[in-house]
Design a protein around this motif. Structure first.
Motif, PDB file in Angstrom:
ATOM      1  N   ALA A 171       0.815  -1.216   0.000  1.00  0.00           N
ATOM      2  CA  ALA A 171       0.000   0.000   0.000  1.00  0.00           C
ATOM      3  C   ALA A 171       0.847   1.263   0.000  1.00  0.00           C
ATOM      4  CB  ALA A 171      -0.926   0.010   1.216  1.00  0.00           C
ATOM      5  N   GLY A 172       2.095   1.159   0.407  1.00  0.00           N
ATOM      6  CA  GLY A 172       2.942   2.339   0.518  1.00  0.00           C
ATOM      7  C   GLY A 172       4.134   2.311  -0.419  1.00  0.00           C
ATOM      8  N   ALA A 173       5.226   1.729   0.056  1.00  0.00           N
ATOM      9  CA  ALA A 173       6.496   1.787  -0.658  1.00  0.00           C
ATOM     10  C   ALA A 173       6.442   1.154  -2.051  1.00  0.00           C
ATOM     11  CB  ALA A 173       7.597   1.132   0.177  1.00  0.00           C
ATOM     12  N   LEU A 174       5.822  -0.007  -2.179  1.00  0.00           N
ATOM     13  CA  LEU A 174       5.786  -0.654  -3.494  1.00  0.00           C
ATOM     14  C   LEU A 174       4.895   0.101  -4.479  1.00  0.00           C
ATOM     15  CD1 LEU A 174       5.780  -4.413  -2.478  1.00  0.00           C
ATOM     16  CD2 LEU A 174       7.633  -3.120  -3.541  1.00  0.00           C
ATOM     17  N   ARG A 175       3.805   0.658  -3.989  1.00  0.00           N
ATOM     18  CA  ARG A 175       2.946   1.468  -4.864  1.00  0.00           C
ATOM     19  C   ARG A 175       3.704   2.707  -5.346  1.00  0.00           C
ATOM     20  NH1 ARG A 175      -1.730   3.433  -1.775  1.00  0.00           N
ATOM     21  NH2 ARG A 175      -0.208   4.974  -1.134  1.00  0.00           N
ATOM     22  N   ASP A 176       4.419   3.353  -4.427  1.00  0.00           N
ATOM     23  CA  ASP A 176       5.220   4.516  -4.813  1.00  0.00           C
ATOM     24  C   ASP A 176       6.301   4.128  -5.817  1.00  0.00           C
ATOM     25  OD1 ASP A 176       3.758   6.208  -3.200  1.00  0.00           O
ATOM     26  OD2 ASP A 176       5.274   6.338  -1.623  1.00  0.00           O
ATOM     27  N   ALA A 177       6.972   3.000  -5.582  1.00  0.00           N
ATOM     28  CA  ALA A 177       8.015   2.544  -6.500  1.00  0.00           C
ATOM     29  C   ALA A 177       7.450   2.312  -7.895  1.00  0.00           C
ATOM     30  CB  ALA A 177       8.674   1.283  -5.960  1.00  0.00           C
ATOM     31  N   GLN A 178       6.285   1.699  -7.971  1.00  0.00           N
ATOM     32  CA  GLN A 178       5.655   1.455  -9.272  1.00  0.00           C
ATOM     33  C   GLN A 178       5.294   2.764  -9.958  1.00  0.00           C
ATOM     34  OE1 GLN A 178       5.212  -1.918 -10.472  1.00  0.00           O
ATOM     35  NE2 GLN A 178       5.154  -0.703 -12.326  1.00  0.00           N
ATOM     36  N   ASN A 179       4.815   3.745  -9.195  1.00  0.00           N
ATOM     37  CA  ASN A 179       4.486   5.058  -9.774  1.00  0.00           C
ATOM     38  C   ASN A 179       5.728   5.775 -10.275  1.00  0.00           C
ATOM     39  OD1 ASN A 179       1.713   4.864  -9.387  1.00  0.00           O
ATOM     40  ND2 ASN A 179       1.802   5.749  -7.340  1.00  0.00           N
ATOM     41  N   ILE A 180       6.822   5.678  -9.539  1.00  0.00           N
ATOM     42  CA  ILE A 180       8.078   6.289  -9.979  1.00  0.00           C
ATOM     43  C   ILE A 180       8.525   5.639 -11.281  1.00  0.00           C
ATOM     44  CG2 ILE A 180      10.533   6.553  -9.438  1.00  0.00           C
ATOM     45  CD1 ILE A 180       9.598   6.693  -6.425  1.00  0.00           C
ATOM     46  N   TYR A 181       8.513   4.304 -11.307  1.00  0.00           N
ATOM     47  CA  TYR A 181       8.909   3.557 -12.505  1.00  0.00           C
ATOM     48  C   TYR A 181       8.006   3.912 -13.693  1.00  0.00           C
ATOM     49  CZ  TYR A 181       9.583  -0.362 -15.674  1.00  0.00           C
ATOM     50  OH  TYR A 181       9.804  -1.124 -16.787  1.00  0.00           O
ATOM     51  N   ASP A 182       6.699   3.893 -13.488  1.00  0.00           N
ATOM     52  CA  ASP A 182       5.751   4.187 -14.566  1.00  0.00           C
ATOM     53  C   ASP A 182       5.907   5.606 -15.106  1.00  0.00           C
ATOM     54  OD1 ASP A 182       4.708   1.633 -14.297  1.00  0.00           O
ATOM     55  OD2 ASP A 182       2.947   2.286 -13.151  1.00  0.00           O
ATOM     56  N   GLY A 183       6.343   6.533 -14.261  1.00  0.00           N
ATOM     57  CA  GLY A 183       6.466   7.930 -14.671  1.00  0.00           C
ATOM     58  C   GLY A 183       7.822   8.323 -15.217  1.00  0.00           C
ATOM     59  N   SER A 184       8.727   7.365 -15.377  1.00  0.00           N
ATOM     60  CA  SER A 184      10.077   7.703 -15.809  1.00  0.00           C
ATOM     61  C   SER A 184      10.534   6.848 -16.983  1.00  0.00           C
ATOM     62  CB  SER A 184      11.061   7.512 -14.648  1.00  0.00           C
ATOM     63  OG  SER A 184      12.387   7.725 -15.099  1.00  0.00           O
ATOM     64  N   PRO A 185      10.463   7.382 -18.197  1.00  0.00           N
ATOM     65  CA  PRO A 185      10.963   6.642 -19.356  1.00  0.00           C
ATOM     66  C   PRO A 185      12.451   6.287 -19.228  1.00  0.00           C
ATOM     67  CG  PRO A 185       9.631   8.505 -20.070  1.00  0.00           C
ATOM     68  CD  PRO A 185       9.832   8.648 -18.590  1.00  0.00           C
ATOM     69  N   ILE A 186      13.233   7.146 -18.606  1.00  0.00           N
ATOM     70  CA  ILE A 186      14.664   6.860 -18.413  1.00  0.00           C
ATOM     71  C   ILE A 186      14.820   5.635 -17.528  1.00  0.00           C
ATOM     72  CG2 ILE A 186      16.812   7.705 -17.392  1.00  0.00           C
ATOM     73  CD1 ILE A 186      15.877  10.548 -18.183  1.00  0.00           C
ATOM     74  N   LEU A 187      14.113   5.605 -16.422  1.00  0.00           N
ATOM     75  CA  LEU A 187      14.189   4.474 -15.503  1.00  0.00           C
ATOM     76  C   LEU A 187      13.699   3.197 -16.180  1.00  0.00           C
ATOM     77  CD1 LEU A 187      15.021   3.841 -12.627  1.00  0.00           C
ATOM     78  CD2 LEU A 187      12.714   4.399 -11.890  1.00  0.00           C
ATOM     79  N   GLN A 188      12.696   3.299 -16.999  1.00  0.00           N
ATOM     80  CA  GLN A 188      12.172   2.129 -17.707  1.00  0.00           C
ATOM     81  C   GLN A 188      13.226   1.519 -18.630  1.00  0.00           C
ATOM     82  OE1 GLN A 188       8.473   3.357 -19.528  1.00  0.00           O
ATOM     83  NE2 GLN A 188       7.684   4.066 -17.564  1.00  0.00           N
ATOM     84  N   ARG A 189      14.115   2.345 -19.181  1.00  0.00           N
ATOM     85  CA  ARG A 189      15.189   1.825 -20.030  1.00  0.00           C
ATOM     86  C   ARG A 189      16.303   1.185 -19.198  1.00  0.00           C
ATOM     87  NH1 ARG A 189      14.108   6.689 -22.742  1.00  0.00           N
ATOM     88  NH2 ARG A 189      15.924   7.690 -21.838  1.00  0.00           N
ATOM     89  N   LEU A 190      16.472   1.615 -17.947  1.00  0.00           N
ATOM     90  CA  LEU A 190      17.552   1.115 -17.093  1.00  0.00           C
ATOM     91  C   LEU A 190      17.185  -0.169 -16.356  1.00  0.00           C
ATOM     92  CD1 LEU A 190      18.702   4.530 -15.600  1.00  0.00           C
ATOM     93  CD2 LEU A 190      19.860   3.181 -17.364  1.00  0.00           C
TER      94      LEU A 190
END
Length: 113
Positions: free
Chosen positions: A62-81
């Motif tokens: 409900a907290g940390a993993l949801r935030d991590a997924q939102n960060i990942y989903d919102g970052s094309p750079i991170l998605q490539r890494l």
């Protein structure tokens, strides 16, 4: 990594201390900013293993993993890494061999429930 960062992110990212205390109320952005920093650290250095610990799986999801997924989903750079995300084991695996994972464990010396 994420295209929107805060002052809290910058302070945590630029700190040289081994231990950092982030204070603030509920929904103040602590977890989100710290996870942005952890994503950056994992992407910058090869074969890092970074663990985010929560008191139990429901709270972690409900907290940390949801935030991590939102960060990942919102970052094309991170998605490539990042090579992939194992939802069952809660592990982000990076192309450089680093991994970030969500686990339950002891908090302040007390065993997890």
């Amino acid at each position: 990594m994420y295209n929107k960062t805060t002052t809290l992110f910058k302070h945590n990212y630029q700190v040289s201390a081994h231990i950092v205390i982030n204070q603030g109320g509920t929904s103040s952005g602590k977890t989100f900013a710290i996870e942005q920093v952890l994503f950056c650290l994992a992407a910058e250095a090869e074969k890092q293993v970074i663990t985010v610990v929560g008191q139990d799986i429901p709270n972690l999801k409900a907290g940390a993993l949801r935030d991590a997924q939102n960060i990942y989903d919102g970052s094309p750079i991170l998605q490539r890494l990042i090579k992939g995300y194992n939802k069952t084991d809660r592990i982000f695996e990076y192309w450089n061999g680093s991994r970030t994972m969500g686990q339950t464990g002891a908090i302040m010396g007390e065993p997890a429930a």
